[in-house]
Scaffold this motif. Sequence first.
Motif, PDB file in Angstrom:
ATOM      1  N   ASP A   7       6.353  -3.806   1.173  1.00 41.08           N
ATOM      2  CA  ASP A   7       7.079  -3.267   0.024  1.00 41.08           C
ATOM      3  C   ASP A   7       8.520  -2.942   0.409  1.00 41.08           C
ATOM      4  N   ASP A   8       9.406  -3.070  -0.550  1.00 46.83           N
ATOM      5  CA  ASP A   8      10.826  -2.657  -0.487  1.00 46.83           C
ATOM      6  C   ASP A   8      11.787  -3.706   0.087  1.00 46.83           C
ATOM      7  N   HIS A  38      13.674   0.111  -8.274  1.00 47.13           N
ATOM      8  CA  HIS A  38      12.682   1.022  -7.694  1.00 47.13           C
ATOM      9  C   HIS A  38      12.738   2.410  -8.346  1.00 47.13           C
ATOM     10  N   THR A  94       6.281   3.056  -5.823  1.00 44.74           N
ATOM     11  CA  THR A  94       5.487   4.245  -5.472  1.00 44.74           C
ATOM     12  C   THR A  94       4.004   4.082  -5.845  1.00 44.74           C
ATOM     13  N   HIS A 151       9.395  -5.909  -6.903  1.00 46.19           N
ATOM     14  CA  HIS A 151       9.064  -4.491  -6.727  1.00 46.19           C
ATOM     15  C   HIS A 151       9.934  -3.694  -7.717  1.00 46.19           C
TER      16      HIS A 151
HETATM   17 ZN   LIG Z   1       8.488   0.860  -2.682  1.00 46.01          ZN
END
Ligand SMILES: [Zn+2]
Length: 260
Positions: free
Chosen positions: A95-96, A154, A191, A150
């Motif tokens: 992720d990210d 965010h 999240t 994602h």
């Molecule tokens: Zn994330």
Amino acid sequence: MIKKFLAAALIFFLATAVVKAQKVDKIVEGPKILVLNYHQVQNNFNSLSIPVNQFDAQMDYLVENGYTSISPEELYKGLSGEISLPEKSVLITFDDGYADNYTNAFPILKYYGLKATIFVIPALVGRDVRYLTWEQLREMEQAGVTAQSHTLNHRKLEELPDDEIRAELLNSKLLLEEKLGHSVEFLAYPTGTYNLHIAGIAKDCGYRGAFTIKYGNVDLGSNLFALERVPIFQTGSTMKDFYERIEYRQSFEEFGWVKR
Ligand SMILES: [Zn+2]
């Protein structure tokens, strides 16, 4: 006093038995897919970072234990019955979109010949040294490490009005498609938070599946817009915890088969 205690113990025992019976009823036949969730791979301590040598050992473990890495597309086709998935399938996700996914994780993934998926934040790609660049993403895609969404920035989706949720979901998809030249149909909720309403908007925007941080393995009973993952964190005993998280999955299934 003792009678009261015995009555309470009996109630507790019965309640536990009911919960166990319900859990066993929920076990679904068919493939069980392990979806690992990483963030950073680097040696500075941070619970979301896995040290490089331990990430290497985890990938080695997967290969040595007969896991086959798959893409989200293959997972989708496996769940919808279009293809049959290998018995031990693993989807390796990040992720990210941190830069260390390229500098530290990518050489290891290439060495073991493993596919992986990176859920990136397109507004940060190439704009912040901590994150990947479009060139790095394109190079990784040539070697089986693909990018999916994602969301654009965010943000906490559950706190946004509908038009902004839609913009986060749709604009990230369109930007990734424009920059990388392939369709983007899978999402990881920022999240991990999601609800039916957000899932509905994601579906409207053209996504076919979305990943959460709900702990578990994916099977035919999974909701395509609430797919389970197994988060891998750095702890005091990262490797032991890694094995246990994977073993728990297997021993739980064995327990299910015995009871059935
Ligand atoms: Zn994330």
